[in-house]
Write a protein that holds these residues in place. Sequence first.
Motif, PDB file in Angstrom:
ATOM      1  N   ASN A 275      -6.032   3.691   5.226  1.00  9.19           N
ATOM      2  CA  ASN A 275      -5.784   4.404   4.064  1.00  9.19           C
ATOM      3  C   ASN A 275      -5.130   5.877   4.439  1.00  9.19           C
ATOM      4  OD1 ASN A 275      -5.930   2.757   1.828  1.00  9.19           O
ATOM      5  ND2 ASN A 275      -8.074   2.870   2.178  1.00  9.19           N
TER       6      ASN A 275
ATOM      7  N   GLY B  59       0.704  -1.228   0.069  1.00 13.49           N
ATOM      8  CA  GLY B  59       0.013  -0.034  -0.067  1.00 13.49           C
ATOM      9  C   GLY B  59       0.928   1.284   0.000  1.00 13.49           C
ATOM     10  N   GLU B  60       1.774   1.250   0.706  1.00 10.64           N
ATOM     11  CA  GLU B  60       2.673   2.298   0.827  1.00 10.64           C
ATOM     12  C   GLU B  60       3.625   2.724  -0.359  1.00 10.64           C
ATOM     13  OE1 GLU B  60       4.912   1.324   4.328  1.00 10.64           O
ATOM     14  OE2 GLU B  60       3.514   1.764   5.539  1.00 10.64           O
TER      15      GLU B  60
ATOM     16  N   PRO C 212       9.325   3.013   4.241  1.00 14.46           N
ATOM     17  CA  PRO C 212       8.201   2.519   4.563  1.00 14.46           C
ATOM     18  C   PRO C 212       8.108   1.702   5.960  1.00 14.46           C
ATOM     19  CG  PRO C 212       8.280   2.280   2.122  1.00 14.46           C
ATOM     20  CD  PRO C 212       9.749   2.711   2.734  1.00 14.46           C
TER      21      PRO C 212
ATOM     22  N   GLN D 187      -1.977   5.373   5.908  1.00 13.51           N
ATOM     23  CA  GLN D 187      -0.940   5.111   5.310  1.00 13.51           C
ATOM     24  C   GLN D 187      -0.329   6.445   4.476  1.00 13.51           C
ATOM     25  OE1 GLN D 187       0.247   2.208   6.646  1.00 13.51           O
ATOM     26  NE2 GLN D 187       0.640   1.577   4.500  1.00 13.51           N
ATOM     27  N   SER D 188      -1.526   7.401   4.407  1.00 15.41           N
ATOM     28  CA  SER D 188      -0.706   8.340   3.383  1.00 15.41           C
ATOM     29  C   SER D 188      -0.313   9.821   4.375  1.00 15.41           C
ATOM     30  CB  SER D 188      -2.059   9.115   2.845  1.00 15.41           C
ATOM     31  OG  SER D 188      -3.203   9.565   3.765  1.00 15.41           O
TER      32      SER D 188
ATOM     33  N   LYS E 293       6.298   6.705   6.536  1.00 17.50           N
ATOM     34  CA  LYS E 293       7.690   6.598   6.213  1.00 17.50           C
ATOM     35  C   LYS E 293       8.607   6.950   7.244  1.00 17.50           C
ATOM     36  CE  LYS E 293       7.023   6.595   1.190  1.00 17.50           C
ATOM     37  NZ  LYS E 293       5.705   6.380   1.110  1.00 17.50           N
TER      38      LYS E 293
ATOM     39  N   GLN F 182       3.153   1.417  -3.559  1.00 18.46           N
ATOM     40  CA  GLN F 182       2.013   1.424  -4.758  1.00 18.46           C
ATOM     41  C   GLN F 182       1.193   2.598  -4.534  1.00 18.46           C
ATOM     42  OE1 GLN F 182       2.809  -0.115  -7.672  1.00 18.46           O
ATOM     43  NE2 GLN F 182       4.369  -1.335  -6.465  1.00 18.46           N
ATOM     44  N   SER F 183       1.163   3.190  -3.493  1.00 22.90           N
ATOM     45  CA  SER F 183       0.219   4.186  -3.212  1.00 22.90           C
ATOM     46  C   SER F 183      -1.178   3.649  -3.420  1.00 22.90           C
ATOM     47  CB  SER F 183       0.189   5.524  -4.003  1.00 22.90           C
ATOM     48  OG  SER F 183       1.648   6.151  -3.411  1.00 22.90           O
ATOM     49  N   ALA F 184      -1.384   2.346  -3.276  1.00 27.14           N
ATOM     50  CA  ALA F 184      -2.707   1.582  -3.190  1.00 27.14           C
ATOM     51  C   ALA F 184      -3.850   1.782  -2.264  1.00 27.14           C
ATOM     52  CB  ALA F 184      -2.541   0.162  -3.809  1.00 27.14           C
ATOM     53  N   SER F 185      -4.817   1.716  -2.559  1.00 30.13           N
ATOM     54  CA  SER F 185      -6.101   1.813  -1.603  1.00 30.13           C
ATOM     55  C   SER F 185      -6.069   0.422  -0.757  1.00 30.13           C
ATOM     56  CB  SER F 185      -7.142   2.324  -2.183  1.00 30.13           C
ATOM     57  OG  SER F 185      -8.392   2.374  -1.177  1.00 30.13           O
TER      58      SER F 185
ATOM     59  N   SER G 126       2.706  11.523   6.927  1.00 28.55           N
ATOM     60  CA  SER G 126       4.042  11.409   6.903  1.00 28.55           C
ATOM     61  C   SER G 126       4.478  10.240   7.843  1.00 28.55           C
ATOM     62  CB  SER G 126       4.786  12.606   7.264  1.00 28.55           C
ATOM     63  OG  SER G 126       3.994  13.169   8.783  1.00 28.55           O
TER      64      SER G 126
END
Length: 200
Positions: free
Chosen positions: A94, A78-79, A109, A97-98, A103, A81-84, A100
């Motif tokens: 989500n 998810g981190e 990540p 995961q989005s 990481k 690939q910026s996937a949901s 700061s």
Amino acid sequence: MILSQLSESLIATESTPEGFGAAAIVLIGAIAALVYTLAALIRSVGGNPPRPRPAWLEWATPVLAVMGMGVAGYLTYGEVQSASLVCGPIGNCNLVQSSSYAKLFGFLPTGLLGMIGYAAILLAWGLGRTRSAWLAKYAPLAVLGMTVFGTIFSIYLTYVELFVILAVCMWCLTSAVLMSILMVLSLQPALKALTEHSED
């Protein structure tokens, strides 16, 4: 900026974010497990021998480590690939995961760090079962050290979810629970190794 937006939305809705109760329980449980583990280590310095445990518990460590690798691998996916992610019934993974905080040092990540950690625990557990007396003695201590670090880091991340990001990640909570259990499970073999080392 994200924190101020979340604060405004909380004030607007006047409700507790979803999953905060579960996250608070996980945070308290991880802290209790850490205190128990550290207290047992301090007691062992006084010469108290470790209690024996059922043989089947020996295999719980690799099973939980593989489960942890799966959870951390999904978070890493998810981190990177910026996937949901599929978040399930608890929280908003989500949003977590989005943030700061997903990481470490701005580029690593946290899911990848977790995957590496679980793999290292699994490797050390396996090395502890080799015929090498040195590995058999020190591998349990390495497993305990890694799980203590992992639990402390999980406590930090859960605290951040509750009080900074104001959102909860079900997968992160699952990892925190797995790591805390691994830490408690690694305590008896480490105490046994310490006892045998002091007798040499």
